[in-house]
Design a protein around this motif. Structure first.
Motif, mmCIF file in Angstrom:
data_model
loop_
_atom_site.group_PDB
_atom_site.id
_atom_site.type_symbol
_atom_site.label_atom_id
_atom_site.label_comp_id
_atom_site.label_asym_id
_atom_site.label_seq_id
_atom_site.Cartn_x
_atom_site.Cartn_y
_atom_site.Cartn_z
ATOM 1 N N HIS A 155 0.841 -1.212 0.000
ATOM 2 C CA HIS A 155 0.000 0.000 0.000
ATOM 3 C C HIS A 155 0.868 1.251 0.000
ATOM 4 C CE1 HIS A 155 1.112 -0.242 4.233
ATOM 5 N NE2 HIS A 155 0.728 1.018 4.372
ATOM 6 N N ASP B 202 0.704 5.123 1.902
ATOM 7 C CA ASP B 202 0.012 5.731 3.048
ATOM 8 C C ASP B 202 -0.976 6.801 2.605
ATOM 9 O OD1 ASP B 202 1.312 4.057 4.770
ATOM 10 O OD2 ASP B 202 2.980 5.440 5.086
ATOM 11 N N TRP C 33 9.031 5.385 10.892
ATOM 12 C CA TRP C 33 8.825 4.057 11.511
ATOM 13 C C TRP C 33 9.927 3.892 12.526
ATOM 14 C CZ3 TRP C 33 10.287 -0.837 12.810
ATOM 15 C CH2 TRP C 33 9.288 -1.831 12.880
ATOM 16 N N HIS D 218 4.821 0.074 0.015
ATOM 17 C CA HIS D 218 5.480 -0.730 1.047
ATOM 18 C C HIS D 218 4.524 -1.771 1.592
ATOM 19 C CE1 HIS D 218 3.559 2.612 3.129
ATOM 20 N NE2 HIS D 218 3.571 1.906 4.247
ATOM 21 N N SER E 10 4.683 -5.514 4.579
ATOM 22 C CA SER E 10 5.560 -6.350 5.409
ATOM 23 C C SER E 10 4.954 -7.736 5.522
ATOM 24 C CB SER E 10 5.806 -5.731 6.793
ATOM 25 O OG SER E 10 4.640 -5.746 7.584
ATOM 26 N N ARG F 149 8.000 -8.146 16.840
ATOM 27 C CA ARG F 149 8.401 -7.018 16.000
ATOM 28 C C ARG F 149 7.379 -5.913 16.157
ATOM 29 N NH1 ARG F 149 6.729 -4.731 10.615
ATOM 30 N NH2 ARG F 149 5.372 -3.973 12.261
HETATM 31 O O1 LIG Z 1 4.750 -1.953 10.365
HETATM 32 C C1 LIG Z 1 4.486 -2.449 9.264
HETATM 33 O O2 LIG Z 1 4.707 -3.610 9.024
HETATM 34 C C2 LIG Z 1 3.886 -1.589 8.168
HETATM 35 C C3 LIG Z 1 4.115 -0.147 8.408
HETATM 36 C C4 LIG Z 1 3.345 0.754 7.518
HETATM 37 O O3 LIG Z 1 2.504 0.370 6.765
HETATM 38 C C5 LIG Z 1 3.692 2.166 7.570
HETATM 39 O O4 LIG Z 1 4.651 2.514 8.264
HETATM 40 O O5 LIG Z 1 3.025 2.973 6.908
#
Ligand SMILES: O=C(O)CCC(=O)C(=O)O
Length: 257
Positions: free
Chosen positions: A104, A106, A122, A194, A196, A205
């Motif tokens: 996705h 943001d 992050w 991005h 995960s 995590r």
């Molecule tokens: O923490 C994650 O795995 C995804 C993080 C995320 O989507 C973001 O930081 O916008």
């Protein structure tokens, strides 16, 4: 931390930048302990997801990270002199947890930011790597602008809406793992693709996701209630909110007393 010209150029080229050191080990350990205590006190079982949103509003240690001058200094060359914290969320994946985050961006039609400008920080509460499902970013993908979304095709998607950006397999293959030590930060642009994957390790995590916008960005009035955020001035001032960073910091500090 003031970014070098090379770092600013790398962010402009790739749409992300890491690692940025925020905390040394002792301080990172203290943050993790505070998070562990909050997690234990809240008993995340039934209501995990909602508990994790915007806790900087009532947890001073999360506010301290979100408003850290080191982060705001890094953001200034990227967002300009007037900067708002727009919202935070903690995303945790526990060992054995199947959850993942679909591809996705943001910035989406849902959050209705105008102009569409946002940078996400992050902050690693735990060490993050491929084994425990660190964030993956596609270099240069931010240059494509806003991509169409579709219902997510992955199980356990942690996104608020079960959606994903429409993206070709060869694009996903270019993704880079954002490996961070606890206490380090990455930044990515609002249009950076991005995701995960699941946590396949025995380690938790957890990361604190921080949303920053320049003060001239406005949110559409029609936005759904659970997508509305609380803007707090972190640097400079905001004419619409009629406030500035110094008074906002005093107000927040007083709210924790
Ligand atoms: O923490 C994650 O795995 C995804 C993080 C995320 O989507 C973001 O930081 O916008």
């Amino acid at each position: 931390m003031v970014l070098t010209d090379e770092q600013v150029a790398a962010f402009d080229r790739d749409g992300f930048l890491f690692p940025i050191d925020i905390h040394e080990q002792t301080e990172a350990d203290r943050v993790r302990k505070q998070w562990d205590e909050l997690e234990a006190a809240e008993g995340l079982a039934g209501s995990r997801r909602e508990l994790l949103y915007n806790r900087h509003l009532d947890q001073e240690f999360l506010w301290d990270i979100a408003s850290s001058p080191t982060i705001v200094d890094a953001l200034e060359p990227l967002l300009g002199p007037d900067i708002l914290l727009f919202g935070t969320r903690v995303i945790c994946k526990w060992p054995g947890d199947e959850s993942q985050v679909a591809w996705h961006q943001d910035l989406s039609a849902r959050n209705q930011l105008s102009p569409p400008m946002q940078i996400t920080g992050w902050y690693a509460i735990d060490d993050a790597d491929e084994e425990n499902g660190c964030v993956l970013c596609v270099p240069g993908s931010h240059a494509e602008g806003m991509l169409a979304r579709e219902p997510a095709a992955v199980a356990g998607n942690l996104l608020r809406f079960n959606e994903q950006s429409r993206v070709r397999a060869e694009v996903m293959e270019k993704a880079e793992p954002i490996r961070l030590r606890a206490g380090q930060l990455s930044l990515h642009a609002g249009f950076t693709l991005h995701s995960s994957l699941s946590n396949h390790s025995r380690r938790r995590r957890c990361g604190l996701v921080l949303r920053y916008v320049p003060a001239h960005v406005r949110q559409g009035k029609g936005v759904e209630v659970n997508q509305r955020e609380t803007a707090i001035v972190l640097r400079g001032s905001d004419s619409l909110l009629g406030t500035d960073a110094a008074s906002e910091r005093d107000r927040m500090r007083a709210s924790f007393r």
